[in-house]
Design a protein around this motif. Structure first.
Motif, PDB file in Angstrom:
ATOM      1  N   GLU A 207       0.837  -1.203   0.000  1.00  0.00           N
ATOM      2  CA  GLU A 207       0.000   0.000   0.000  1.00  0.00           C
ATOM      3  C   GLU A 207       0.871   1.252   0.000  1.00  0.00           C
ATOM      4  O   GLU A 207       0.583   2.225  -0.707  1.00  0.00           O
ATOM      5  CB  GLU A 207      -0.929   0.018   1.205  1.00  0.00           C
TER       6      GLU A 207
ATOM      7  N   ALA B  75       2.125   1.887  -3.385  1.00  0.00           N
ATOM      8  CA  ALA B  75       1.092   2.475  -4.243  1.00  0.00           C
ATOM      9  C   ALA B  75       0.927   3.965  -3.952  1.00  0.00           C
ATOM     10  O   ALA B  75       0.739   4.767  -4.875  1.00  0.00           O
ATOM     11  CB  ALA B  75      -0.235   1.740  -4.044  1.00  0.00           C
TER      12      ALA B  75
ATOM     13  N   VAL C 251       5.899  -2.561  -9.057  1.00  0.00           N
ATOM     14  CA  VAL C 251       5.011  -1.400  -8.912  1.00  0.00           C
ATOM     15  C   VAL C 251       4.668  -0.961 -10.328  1.00  0.00           C
ATOM     16  O   VAL C 251       5.560  -0.541 -11.080  1.00  0.00           O
ATOM     17  CB  VAL C 251       5.693  -0.254  -8.143  1.00  0.00           C
TER      18      VAL C 251
ATOM     19  N   SER D 258       1.802   0.805 -13.354  1.00  0.00           N
ATOM     20  CA  SER D 258       0.691   1.695 -13.646  1.00  0.00           C
ATOM     21  C   SER D 258       0.393   1.628 -15.129  1.00  0.00           C
ATOM     22  O   SER D 258       1.300   1.466 -15.950  1.00  0.00           O
ATOM     23  CB  SER D 258       1.007   3.140 -13.239  1.00  0.00           C
TER      24      SER D 258
ATOM     25  N   ILE E 189      -3.154   1.914 -10.739  1.00  0.00           N
ATOM     26  CA  ILE E 189      -1.864   1.731 -10.075  1.00  0.00           C
ATOM     27  C   ILE E 189      -1.937   0.426  -9.295  1.00  0.00           C
ATOM     28  O   ILE E 189      -2.930   0.165  -8.598  1.00  0.00           O
ATOM     29  CB  ILE E 189      -1.567   2.904  -9.117  1.00  0.00           C
TER      30      ILE E 189
END
Length: 382
Positions: A164, A167, A228, A230, A239
């Motif tokens: 989290e 993100a 990670v 997007s 994302i």
């Protein structure tokens, strides 16, 4: 106050939850701020090279503030040169442009490049000092499950981030530094011809034509394979962060599947338009007895794409609302409850001014209240 039939045209069937193989995962539809997937998202885990994003964020801040320039050349210390793994093969004879170091971190995942940036920006000139500052800055940005021991994610005791938090960091990079975000979509960077075997971006999504434009992979034996990512399709941006997968191919397959699921299984819906009356709120001591509740702007929420089941929604407010009331004053919330997604609370405002009532309105209201209490009797029942 339940909105019977108000959202009849926006009925979804529950979208199948994505059964991720990742140890931890977090998926956010940035356009509507909707969390689509949350698995162990707050657990602090070894982030490997994904934590390089924090070094990049601090570097971008320094450039924005004038403490660093893209053309500035930074020296390479023996400590920076000593890093193994993915590197730019820097040595202590080099003075490297900041822009090259940034591209070396993003595209080549250069551990040495991170250390060069860290030592240049560290409060005490050391990478350890920079890591302490990274931890402090991360907490200021709302990343409460992140602690850093170095600048690049090299395995170290206490070097942890939650998916989290990653993100949150990805969203800040996209929103705060759009002028540099395009670097994350670069697929190759040939630095000085030194490392022909390390010129390609490891992000497996960039060449697939699915809108992917960032951000960072990571891998160590302890952390497993993570990403990670997007992607943007039309007006929507997703994302996502995955961590703890067992192989490079598993990471690639999982990442592509998440992007496809996010865009295909969910769609934005406008549930109320700006100025459209959604409900009426009772007014106390006003010239009018009610006031229309309207959205201040079009209200768009993300919903499962397949229709067939009515969405639950209600208007919540504490009333009656005391007059005077000003047009645009927030009085209530529209609570939308899409199937298989968290509830969404959207503000509703007064459609028009409601001045306080005059003398006769106050007398009439007081009389009605006295009659009501009399009829209820001493115990409040009729």
């Amino acid at each position: 106050m339940t909105l019977a039939g108000f959202l009849a045209g926006f009925g979804p069937l529950p979208a199948d939850a994505f059964d991720t193989k990742a140890r931890a995962a977090f998926v956010l539809d940035q356009s509507t701020d909707t969390v689509l997937l949350n698995k162990n998202a707050q657990e602090p885990l070894p982030p490997a090279s994904m934590s390089k994003l924090m070094t990049l964020y601090v570097a971008f801040e320094a450039i924005r503030d004038g403490r660093l320039t893209l053309d500035e050349r930074l020296p390479v210390s023996s400590h920076a040169m000593s890093y193994k793994g993915s590197t730019m093969f820097l040595n202590t004879q080099d003075r490297v442009r900041v822009e090259d170091l940034l591209r070396g971190i993003i595209v080549l995942s250069g551990n040495d490049a991170c250390a060069v940036i860290a030592e240049a920006l560290s409060p005490d000139g050391t990478e350890a000092g920079f890591a302490r500052y990274m931890t402090q800055r991360a907490q200021q940005l709302g990343m409460m499950n992140s602690t850093f021991a170095n600048s690049n994610g090299w395995p170290a005791v206490g070097h942890r981030m939650s998916v989290e938090d990653l993100a949150i960091l990805a969203e800040r990079l996209i929103e705060d530094f759009p002028e540099y975000y395009t670097l994350f979509a670069e697929t190759e960077f040939k630095f000085d011809g030194r490392a022909p075997s390390n010129i390609r971006n490891r992000n497996p999504l960039l060449r697939l034509g699915i809108g992917a434009d960032g951000l960072k992979t990571g891998h160590t034996e302890e952390a497993g394979y993570g990403l990670v990512g997007s992607a943007k399709q039309g007006d929507r941006r997703v994302i996502f962060v995955i961590s703890g997968l067992g192989s490079n191919s598993a990471r690639a397959e999982e990442a592509e599947a998440i992007v496809n699921w996010s865009f295909r299984q969910f769609a934005p819906k406008t549930v109320a338009k700006e100025g459209q009356a959604v409900a009426q709120a009772e007014v106390w001591m006003g010239r009018d007895s009610t006031v229309a509740l309207v959205p201040a702007k079009d209200l768009t929420v993300l919903m499962p794409a397949l229709s067939g089941k009515q969405v639950e929604a209600e208007v919540v407010y504490t009333g009656p609302v005391n007059a005077p009331i000003t047009a645009g004053q927030q009085l209530a919330e529209l609570v939308v409850k899409p199937a298989a997604l968290p509830e969404i609370r959207l503000p509703l405002v007064a459609a028009q001014d409601v001045p306080a009532g005059g003398f006769f309105v106050r007398v009439k209201t007081a009389a009605e209240l006295l009659v009501s209490r009399f009829l209820q009797g001493p115990e409040g029942t009729l």
